[in-house]
Design an enzyme around this catalytic site. Structure first.
Site, PDB file in Angstrom:
ATOM      1  N   ARG A   1       0.822  -1.213   0.000  1.00 16.79           N
ATOM      2  CA  ARG A   1       0.000   0.000   0.000  1.00 16.79           C
ATOM      3  C   ARG A   1       0.855   1.262   0.000  1.00 16.79           C
ATOM      4  NH1 ARG A   1      -4.982  -2.031   3.866  1.00 16.79           N
ATOM      5  NH2 ARG A   1      -6.151  -2.878   2.119  1.00 16.79           N
TER       6      ARG A   1
ATOM      7  N   GLY B   1     -13.187  -3.957   0.530  1.00 18.94           N
ATOM      8  CA  GLY B   1     -14.584  -3.555   0.700  1.00 18.94           C
ATOM      9  C   GLY B   1     -15.006  -2.474  -0.277  1.00 18.94           C
TER      10      GLY B   1
ATOM     11  N   LYS C   1     -18.756 -16.289   1.668  1.00 22.21           N
ATOM     12  CA  LYS C   1     -20.211 -16.201   1.797  1.00 22.21           C
ATOM     13  C   LYS C   1     -20.906 -15.510   0.645  1.00 22.21           C
ATOM     14  CE  LYS C   1     -20.270 -15.671   6.811  1.00 22.21           C
ATOM     15  NZ  LYS C   1     -20.485 -14.544   7.740  1.00 22.21           N
TER      16      LYS C   1
ATOM     17  N   GLY D   1      -9.673  -8.603  -0.610  1.00 19.02           N
ATOM     18  CA  GLY D   1      -8.472  -8.762   0.209  1.00 19.02           C
ATOM     19  C   GLY D   1      -7.840 -10.133   0.083  1.00 19.02           C
TER      20      GLY D   1
HETATM   21  P1  ADP Z   1     -12.099 -11.704  -0.674  1.00 15.94           P
HETATM   22  O1  ADP Z   1     -11.391 -11.173   0.556  1.00 15.94           O
HETATM   23  O2  ADP Z   1     -11.167 -11.964  -1.809  1.00 15.94           O
HETATM   24  O3  ADP Z   1     -13.282 -10.866  -1.061  1.00 15.94           O
HETATM   25  P2  ADP Z   1     -13.670 -13.514   0.918  1.00 15.94           P
HETATM   26  O4  ADP Z   1     -13.282 -12.746   2.142  1.00 15.94           O
HETATM   27  O5  ADP Z   1     -15.068 -13.436   0.477  1.00 15.94           O
HETATM   28  O6  ADP Z   1     -12.696 -13.150  -0.291  1.00 15.94           O
HETATM   29  O7  ADP Z   1     -13.390 -15.069   1.152  1.00 15.94           O
HETATM   30  C1  ADP Z   1     -12.118 -15.564   1.448  1.00 15.94           C
HETATM   31  C2  ADP Z   1     -12.182 -16.787   2.303  1.00 15.94           C
HETATM   32  O8  ADP Z   1     -13.083 -17.751   1.771  1.00 15.94           O
HETATM   33  C3  ADP Z   1     -10.851 -17.468   2.419  1.00 15.94           C
HETATM   34  O9  ADP Z   1     -10.365 -17.326   3.726  1.00 15.94           O
HETATM   35  C4  ADP Z   1     -11.131 -18.914   2.051  1.00 15.94           C
HETATM   36  O10 ADP Z   1     -10.508 -19.844   2.911  1.00 15.94           O
HETATM   37  C5  ADP Z   1     -12.632 -19.011   2.200  1.00 15.94           C
HETATM   38  N1  ADP Z   1     -13.203 -20.103   1.409  1.00 15.94           N
HETATM   39  C6  ADP Z   1     -13.075 -20.318   0.080  1.00 15.94           C
HETATM   40  N2  ADP Z   1     -13.689 -21.451  -0.283  1.00 15.94           N
HETATM   41  C7  ADP Z   1     -14.229 -21.988   0.828  1.00 15.94           C
HETATM   42  C8  ADP Z   1     -14.978 -23.170   1.110  1.00 15.94           C
HETATM   43  N3  ADP Z   1     -15.304 -24.033   0.147  1.00 15.94           N
HETATM   44  N4  ADP Z   1     -15.357 -23.387   2.394  1.00 15.94           N
HETATM   45  C9  ADP Z   1     -15.034 -22.528   3.368  1.00 15.94           C
HETATM   46  N5  ADP Z   1     -14.334 -21.394   3.170  1.00 15.94           N
HETATM   47  C10 ADP Z   1     -13.924 -21.127   1.922  1.00 15.94           C
HETATM   48 MG    MG Z   2     -11.929 -11.239   2.645  1.00 18.48          MG
END
Ligand code: ADP
Ligand code: MG
Length: 395
Positions: free
Chosen positions: A37, A374, A201, A351
């Site tokens: 960053r 976010g 989620k 992230g």
């Molecule tokens: P980002 O930060 O890229 O937006 P998220 O915060 O939505 O992504 O999700 C990231 C998390 O999702 C990771 O820590 C990963 O371990 C988890 N994840 C991915 N696939 C699964 C799964 N099948 N079951 C449980 N957790 C998962």
């Molecule tokens: Mg995340």
């Protein structure tokens, strides 16, 4: 509407410029473990320094709750920035007060002052107008530059409030780049436009799905969120991550999507949520009793990678599996490689997704790796970001 940037400022020699940067860096034992960053702010800072501006930088770091707390001091960021610029960066003891006006008043052309963590004052997150006014008055700035895309979805004093107390408010170069790339996904994207969504989620990303669905040619779903959709299709998912209350919504989204929304056809299932858990690859219809799906399978990864590889524009948010554990990182790795190799424009936001492509050493080969987790999600949802809306439109 594109925003005015620091290139539109004209002569800034000798002017004091209040620059909101995003130095919310990870610290381990008081040392910065990832300076991405800080590096990302350099183009804006170098541009302004070379033009002879006097820079007063502000940022937040972490979530200090009760006023000043040395654990959340920006001092390590000042030191690191000084190394990267090859010249000393003065650190202020606070973001308002006599010491700030003295230090800001002593700046010469091209000099840089970093204010202490703006969240040491509760007024910051309340976007208190008097506090915003005081920050500008004490820094002596006539211009506000917002380069903190990662904080632009918050209407805080340093991201939005200060814009009301200066003569000009414009975007920094990092902000400009974020808006240009992420804007491609919202404004008449080049086709085929493919979005890959994963992560934990569905509930975190409903607005993004709803905003992007009408614009995409294909929406490839993986990660934990796939299981709520699979359940909505009537498939048993064992102990996989499912948001029961979102099953009706998932049904509704699939109906709206027609054939555009793709789900995994195979997955890596494990006996427990553990790195060394017993695991195997099976069709998605199969989950052994009490097991859970932790990654997309090889067939799905190949199909998704091919589809993403054919796209003119591909946007990826959310890992395809629990990439933090080696046995469940293959799906995420396959997507990261597909985006790195893709001849079209590739964008990664979020992230954890950014952490994944960085860890895998592929970030350099992706056209745009968004610094705003976010903020990028809110932007892609079509929400106006307060820290952007307050900036002048481009002429
Ligand atoms: P980002 O930060 O890229 O937006 P998220 O915060 O939505 O992504 O999700 C990231 C998390 O999702 C990771 O820590 C990963 O371990 C988890 N994840 C991915 N696939 C699964 C799964 N099948 N079951 C449980 N957790 C998962
Ligand atoms: Mg995340």
């Amino acid at each position: 509407m594109p925003k005015a940037t620091i290139r539109d400022l004209g002569d800034v020699r000798g002017a004091r410029v209040f620059v909101r940067v995003d130095y919310n860096v990870p610290l381990e034992g008081g040392a910065i473990s990832d300076d991405t960053r800080i590096r990302a702010s350099l183009p804006t800072l170098e541009h302004l320094r070379q033009a002879g501006a006097r820079l007063v930088l502000t940022s937040h770091l972490g979530r200090p709750k009760k006023g000043p707390d040395p654990q959340f001091s920006l001092k390590p960021a000042a030191a690191r920035l000084g190394e990267l610029l090859g010249r000393p960066v003065t650190m202020a003891p606070d973001c308002v007060g006599q010491a700030v006006s003295d230090l800001a008043g002593a700046l010469g052309d091209g000099d840089v002052l970093l204010l202490e963590n703006v969240r040491f004052h509760a007024e910051e997150e309340k976007n208190d107008p008097a506090f915003a006014k005081r920050m500008i008055a004490d820094s002596g700035a006539s211009i506000f530059v917002n380069d903190a895309f990662g904080s632009a979805h918050r209407a805080h004093a340093s991201t939005e409030g200060v814009a009301h107390h200066v003569a000009r408010s414009v975007a920094g170069l990092l902000m400009e780049k974020e808006l240009r790339y992420l804007g491609m996904a919202l404004e008449a994207p080049e086709r085929p436009f493919v979005t890959v969504l994963g992560g934990a989620k569905v509930s975190d990303k409903i607005e993004v799905i709803e905003s992007l669905l009408p614009r995409v040619d294909a929406l490839l779903v993986g990660g934990g969120m796939a299981y709520t959709f699979l359940r909505a299709r009537g498939i048993a998912t064992g102990k996989s991550l499912v948001e029961e209350d979102k099953i009706p919504l998932a049904k509704d989204l699939m109906q709206k999507a027609g054939g555009k929304l793709r789900l995994p056809v195979d997955h890596v299932v494990a006996a427990a949520f553990k790195e060394d858990a017993e695991h195997r690859t099976l069709p998605v219809e199969e989950v052994p009793d009490g097991w859970m799906g932790l990654d997309i399978g090889a067939r799905t990864a190949k199909a998704y990678a091919e589809e993403a590889g054919r796209a003119k524009l591909v946007l990826w948010n959310g890992p395809m599996g629990v990439f933090e554990m080696a046995p469940f990182a293959q799906g995420t790795l396959a997507m990261a490689k597909a985006l790195a190799d893709s001849p079209g424009v590739s964008i990664v936001g979020g992230g954890d997704s950014v952490a994944a492509v960085t860890q895998m050493g592929l970030a350099d080969r992706i056209d745009h790796v968004s610094t705003g987790g976010g903020a990028s999600l809110e932007f892609l949802s079509g929400e106006p970001l307060p820290g952007v809306a307050c900036l002048e439109d481009a002429k």
